[in-house]
Design a protein around this motif. Structure first.
Motif, PDB file in Angstrom:
ATOM      1  N   LEU A 169       0.640  -1.202   0.272  1.00 55.39           N
ATOM      2  CA  LEU A 169      -0.042   0.127  -0.127  1.00 55.39           C
ATOM      3  C   LEU A 169       0.851   1.329   0.067  1.00 55.39           C
ATOM      4  O   LEU A 169       0.396   2.315   0.437  1.00 55.39           O
ATOM      5  N   ALA A 170       2.119   1.070  -0.272  1.00 57.87           N
ATOM      6  CA  ALA A 170       2.837   2.209  -0.398  1.00 57.87           C
ATOM      7  C   ALA A 170       3.028   3.079  -1.615  1.00 57.87           C
ATOM      8  O   ALA A 170       3.151   2.502  -2.757  1.00 57.87           O
ATOM      9  N   GLU A 171       2.311   4.039  -1.616  1.00 54.90           N
ATOM     10  CA  GLU A 171       2.246   4.996  -2.968  1.00 54.90           C
ATOM     11  C   GLU A 171       3.587   5.176  -3.764  1.00 54.90           C
ATOM     12  O   GLU A 171       3.432   5.308  -5.036  1.00 54.90           O
ATOM     13  N   GLY A 172       4.842   4.883  -3.181  1.00 51.03           N
ATOM     14  CA  GLY A 172       5.868   5.231  -3.777  1.00 51.03           C
ATOM     15  C   GLY A 172       6.210   3.987  -4.531  1.00 51.03           C
ATOM     16  O   GLY A 172       7.211   4.010  -5.360  1.00 51.03           O
ATOM     17  N   ASN A 173       5.610   2.747  -4.429  1.00 49.39           N
ATOM     18  CA  ASN A 173       5.714   1.682  -5.184  1.00 49.39           C
ATOM     19  C   ASN A 173       4.687   1.397  -5.970  1.00 49.39           C
ATOM     20  O   ASN A 173       4.525   0.325  -6.790  1.00 49.39           O
ATOM     21  N   LEU A 174       3.944   2.333  -6.378  1.00 47.16           N
ATOM     22  CA  LEU A 174       2.922   2.360  -7.533  1.00 47.16           C
ATOM     23  C   LEU A 174       3.191   3.102  -8.479  1.00 47.16           C
ATOM     24  O   LEU A 174       4.042   4.220  -8.495  1.00 47.16           O
ATOM     25  N   ARG A 175       2.614   2.742  -9.713  1.00 49.14           N
ATOM     26  CA  ARG A 175       2.458   3.590 -11.087  1.00 49.14           C
ATOM     27  C   ARG A 175       1.352   3.415 -11.840  1.00 49.14           C
ATOM     28  O   ARG A 175       0.798   2.064 -11.725  1.00 49.14           O
ATOM     29  N   ALA A 176       0.713   4.324 -12.282  1.00 49.98           N
ATOM     30  CA  ALA A 176      -0.263   4.039 -13.031  1.00 49.98           C
ATOM     31  C   ALA A 176      -0.187   3.729 -14.673  1.00 49.98           C
ATOM     32  O   ALA A 176       0.893   4.338 -15.208  1.00 49.98           O
ATOM     33  N   MET A 177      -0.703   2.747 -15.070  1.00 48.18           N
ATOM     34  CA  MET A 177      -0.701   2.229 -16.414  1.00 48.18           C
ATOM     35  C   MET A 177      -2.083   2.058 -17.160  1.00 48.18           C
ATOM     36  O   MET A 177      -2.944   1.762 -16.611  1.00 48.18           O
ATOM     37  N   CYS A 178      -1.837   2.154 -18.594  1.00 51.67           N
ATOM     38  CA  CYS A 178      -3.338   1.502 -19.216  1.00 51.67           C
ATOM     39  C   CYS A 178      -3.101   0.206 -19.304  1.00 51.67           C
ATOM     40  O   CYS A 178      -1.935  -0.395 -19.008  1.00 51.67           O
ATOM     41  N   GLY A 179      -4.227  -0.431 -19.901  1.00 50.76           N
ATOM     42  CA  GLY A 179      -4.150  -1.972 -19.900  1.00 50.76           C
ATOM     43  C   GLY A 179      -3.076  -2.531 -20.942  1.00 50.76           C
ATOM     44  O   GLY A 179      -2.529  -3.437 -20.518  1.00 50.76           O
ATOM     45  N   PRO A 180      -2.801  -2.014 -21.982  1.00 48.99           N
ATOM     46  CA  PRO A 180      -1.862  -2.582 -23.025  1.00 48.99           C
ATOM     47  C   PRO A 180      -0.519  -2.520 -22.284  1.00 48.99           C
ATOM     48  O   PRO A 180       0.129  -3.609 -22.173  1.00 48.99           O
ATOM     49  N   CYS A 181      -0.122  -1.537 -21.696  1.00 53.67           N
ATOM     50  CA  CYS A 181       1.143  -1.325 -21.013  1.00 53.67           C
ATOM     51  C   CYS A 181       1.454  -2.162 -19.919  1.00 53.67           C
ATOM     52  O   CYS A 181       2.431  -3.057 -19.741  1.00 53.67           O
ATOM     53  N   HIS A 182       0.411  -2.174 -19.059  1.00 53.65           N
ATOM     54  CA  HIS A 182       0.256  -3.007 -17.902  1.00 53.65           C
ATOM     55  C   HIS A 182       0.331  -4.701 -18.306  1.00 53.65           C
ATOM     56  O   HIS A 182       1.000  -5.360 -17.744  1.00 53.65           O
ATOM     57  N   SER A 183      -0.216  -4.955 -19.382  1.00 53.08           N
ATOM     58  CA  SER A 183      -0.245  -6.216 -19.789  1.00 53.08           C
ATOM     59  C   SER A 183       1.170  -6.563 -20.457  1.00 53.08           C
ATOM     60  O   SER A 183       1.490  -7.833 -20.169  1.00 53.08           O
ATOM     61  N   ARG A 184       1.588  -5.697 -21.200  1.00 54.50           N
ATOM     62  CA  ARG A 184       3.148  -5.965 -21.376  1.00 54.50           C
ATOM     63  C   ARG A 184       3.762  -6.088 -20.241  1.00 54.50           C
ATOM     64  O   ARG A 184       4.987  -6.904 -20.222  1.00 54.50           O
ATOM     65  N   ARG A 185       3.899  -5.435 -19.242  1.00 58.25           N
ATOM     66  CA  ARG A 185       4.723  -5.391 -17.962  1.00 58.25           C
ATOM     67  C   ARG A 185       4.532  -6.886 -17.236  1.00 58.25           C
ATOM     68  O   ARG A 185       5.430  -7.489 -17.189  1.00 58.25           O
ATOM     69  N   THR A 186       3.327  -7.315 -17.058  1.00 53.42           N
ATOM     70  CA  THR A 186       2.768  -8.384 -16.489  1.00 53.42           C
ATOM     71  C   THR A 186       3.433  -9.685 -17.295  1.00 53.42           C
ATOM     72  O   THR A 186       4.065 -10.503 -16.648  1.00 53.42           O
TER      73      THR A 186
END
Length: 80
Positions: free
Chosen positions: A52-69
């Protein structure tokens, strides 16, 4: 077996934080499109204390998140 979302760290606290984070960070950090996912930089499995640490989060769109995953999962398979 993956378990339930709650058992993997995606509980009510996560969903509240996710909603607020997307409101504060509405665009994908990779391509600038509308963000629909919140990505953990260090995974919950790797660093549960940063779940739950905001410093460990980043906002992504669906395609970019899928590629990262997909990239992260393929790297994890190579470590086995």
């Amino acid at each position: 077996m993956r378990g339930t979302p709650e058992s993997r760290g995606y509980d009510k606290d996560w969903w509240r934080l996710r909603h607020a984070f997307l409101k504060a960070h509405p665009t994908c950090c990779v391509c600038g499109a509308k963000a629909t996912h919140v990505d953990h930089i260090k995974s919950i499995r790797e660093a549960p204390h940063l779940r739950l640490a905001e410093g460990n989060l980043r906002a992504m769109c669906g395609p970019c998140h899928s590629r990262r995953t997909a990239r992260d999962q393929s790297q994890a398979w190579g470590k086995r």
